[in-house]
Design an enzyme around this catalytic site. Structure first.
Site, PDB file in Angstrom:
ATOM      1  N   ASP A  18      -2.221  -7.780 -12.608  1.00 11.84           N
ATOM      2  CA  ASP A  18      -1.075  -6.920 -12.413  1.00 11.84           C
ATOM      3  C   ASP A  18      -0.405  -7.369 -11.104  1.00 11.84           C
ATOM      4  O   ASP A  18      -1.024  -8.073 -10.300  1.00 11.84           O
ATOM      5  CB  ASP A  18      -1.613  -5.478 -12.307  1.00 11.84           C
ATOM      6  CG  ASP A  18      -0.558  -4.483 -11.916  1.00 11.84           C
ATOM      7  OD1 ASP A  18       0.508  -4.482 -12.544  1.00 11.84           O
ATOM      8  OD2 ASP A  18      -0.795  -3.706 -10.966  1.00 11.84           O
ATOM      9  N   ASP A  20       2.309  -5.294  -8.842  1.00  9.64           N
ATOM     10  CA  ASP A  20       2.507  -4.305  -7.794  1.00  9.64           C
ATOM     11  C   ASP A  20       1.187  -3.589  -7.474  1.00  9.64           C
ATOM     12  O   ASP A  20       0.536  -3.065  -8.358  1.00  9.64           O
ATOM     13  CB  ASP A  20       3.561  -3.284  -8.258  1.00  9.64           C
ATOM     14  CG  ASP A  20       4.184  -2.570  -7.082  1.00  9.64           C
ATOM     15  OD1 ASP A  20       5.006  -3.188  -6.398  1.00  9.64           O
ATOM     16  OD2 ASP A  20       3.820  -1.401  -6.838  1.00  9.64           O
ATOM     17  N   ASP A 223      -4.489  -2.098 -10.348  1.00 10.49           N
ATOM     18  CA  ASP A 223      -4.657  -1.042  -9.339  1.00 10.49           C
ATOM     19  C   ASP A 223      -4.542   0.351  -9.944  1.00 10.49           C
ATOM     20  O   ASP A 223      -4.631   1.335  -9.228  1.00 10.49           O
ATOM     21  CB  ASP A 223      -3.651  -1.210  -8.188  1.00 10.49           C
ATOM     22  CG  ASP A 223      -2.237  -0.885  -8.605  1.00 10.49           C
ATOM     23  OD1 ASP A 223      -1.829  -1.308  -9.711  1.00 10.49           O
ATOM     24  OD2 ASP A 223      -1.535  -0.198  -7.839  1.00 10.49           O
TER      25      ASP A 223
HETATM   26 MG    MG Z   1       0.147  -2.049 -10.253  1.00  8.16          MG
END
Ligand code: MG
Length: 341
Positions: A18, A20, A223
């Protein structure tokens, strides 16, 4: 004979990550992410997976390159690319498609041989919808007109790149594609098929891109439990949550079985470091001790407490193992506040 402790990269042919909260936050790279991913790339493929439909793969690759990552355009998998796979399954080749979205989406629709229209009057064969800052009422209304089903019929197919409720932009958190899909849904009373995380399509598209036959030989770094980890688990990949973005101990401790990662990493340096063995010992009266590194968490009845301190990430590892091991919802447990710290 000593056995070398395994690292999260052992047996992994493909690392998917991923962006961000894992690679960057705002304008800057997250500490250690660039070095760790470049090092991983020396021995295996590394792919970058984004739900954001407003940028092309080339522009994402350019941004990642500026941060210091060794990355090519074909290393980037976007939700529009995954949505095209769904579109090809649901609409005839070469047909006219109503696009709600920006250049990140129109470019891939055209590259796949479809004709792009912005008007429901052109009798589109399907609607594809993704976020772009310029999407407004007019585009949403055209989608609603095109998707309205005649009495007794299902209507034309509707594919959404993703349904993220929010999108992080330079000035803060803004409404994401999920809110715009929801606006159309409110008008037409139907739901789209979705390509992006946590749906399987984007993970399948990534495995296909990198020609990885066995999903379990791919590791997904994310995240967020509710998109990255749950999606990777559904698609059969291995998963690691990195505690540099949105989700922390507070979200991990109560996680459902389907959104629990295989690994918990403090930052990406730990990707190729030995992962501590997760040790469980059951003693008198069923009292269980969970150890990760120096950290130890004891479960005694409904009490879950930190009995030996350790590094912050080992406390999260031992704490989650302890709570998840009870099989009891977290609200029925008495959890030591030190585990949330
Ligand atoms: Mg993310």
């Amino acid at each position: 004979m000593s056995r070398r402790a395994s690292t999260p990269l052992d047996g992994i042919e493909l690392v998917l990550t991923d962006l961000d909260g894992v690679v960057y936050q705002g304008p800057g790279a997250i500490p250690h992410a660039v070095d760790a991913l470049n090092a991983a790339r020396a021995e295996r493929r590394v792919g970058y997976v984004t739900n954001n439909a407003s940028r092309t793969a080339a522009s994402v690759a350019g941004h990642l390159g500026d941060l210091g990552l060794e990355v090519a355009e074909e290393d980037v998998v976007t939700s529009p690319q995954a949505a095209i796979v769904l579109l090809q399954q649901h609409a005839p080749a070469g047909s006219t498609i109503l696009v709600v979205g920006g250049e990140g989406l129109t470019s891939v629709v055209e590259a796949a041989g479809f004709t792009v229209t912005r008007s429901a009057d052109d009798a589109p064969a399907a609607v594809i919808q993704g976020f772009a800052p310029e999407v407004g009422w007019q585009q949403l209304a055209e989608a609603a007109f095109a998707l309205r089903a005649p009495e007794g019929e299902d209507g034309i197919p509707w594919v959404a790149t993703n349904t993220d409720w929010t999108i992080p932009v330079a000035r803060g958190i803004a409404p994401g594609n999920g809110t715009l899909v929801s606006a159309v849904h409110t008008a037409v009373g139907r739901l789209p098929v979705v390509a992006g995380k946590p749906e399987k399509a984007i993970f399948d598209a990534a495995l296909q891109r990198f020609a990885v036959a066995d999903a379990a030989s791919a590791l997904f770094l994310g995240d967020r439990l509710d998109t990255d980890i749950i999606g990777a688990n559904r698609a059969g990949l291995r998963s690691a949550i990195v505690l540099t973005g949105i989700d922390r101990a507070k979200q991990l401790l109560p996680a459902d079985a389907d959104s629990r990662p295989h690994f918990i990493l403090g930052d990406l340096r730990e990707l190729d470091q030995p992962y501590p063995e997760q040790i469980v010992k059951t003693g008198l009266r069923g009292v269980r001790k969970h150890r990760s590194g120096d950290a130890e968490v004891v479960v005694d009845g409904s009490q879950v407490r930190l009995s030996k301190p350790g590094s912050a990430v080992d406390v999260v590892r031992a704490g989650t193992a302890a709570v998840w091991g009870t099989g009891t919802p977290i609200y029925a447990l008495d959890v030591d506040p030190a585990l949330y710290a």
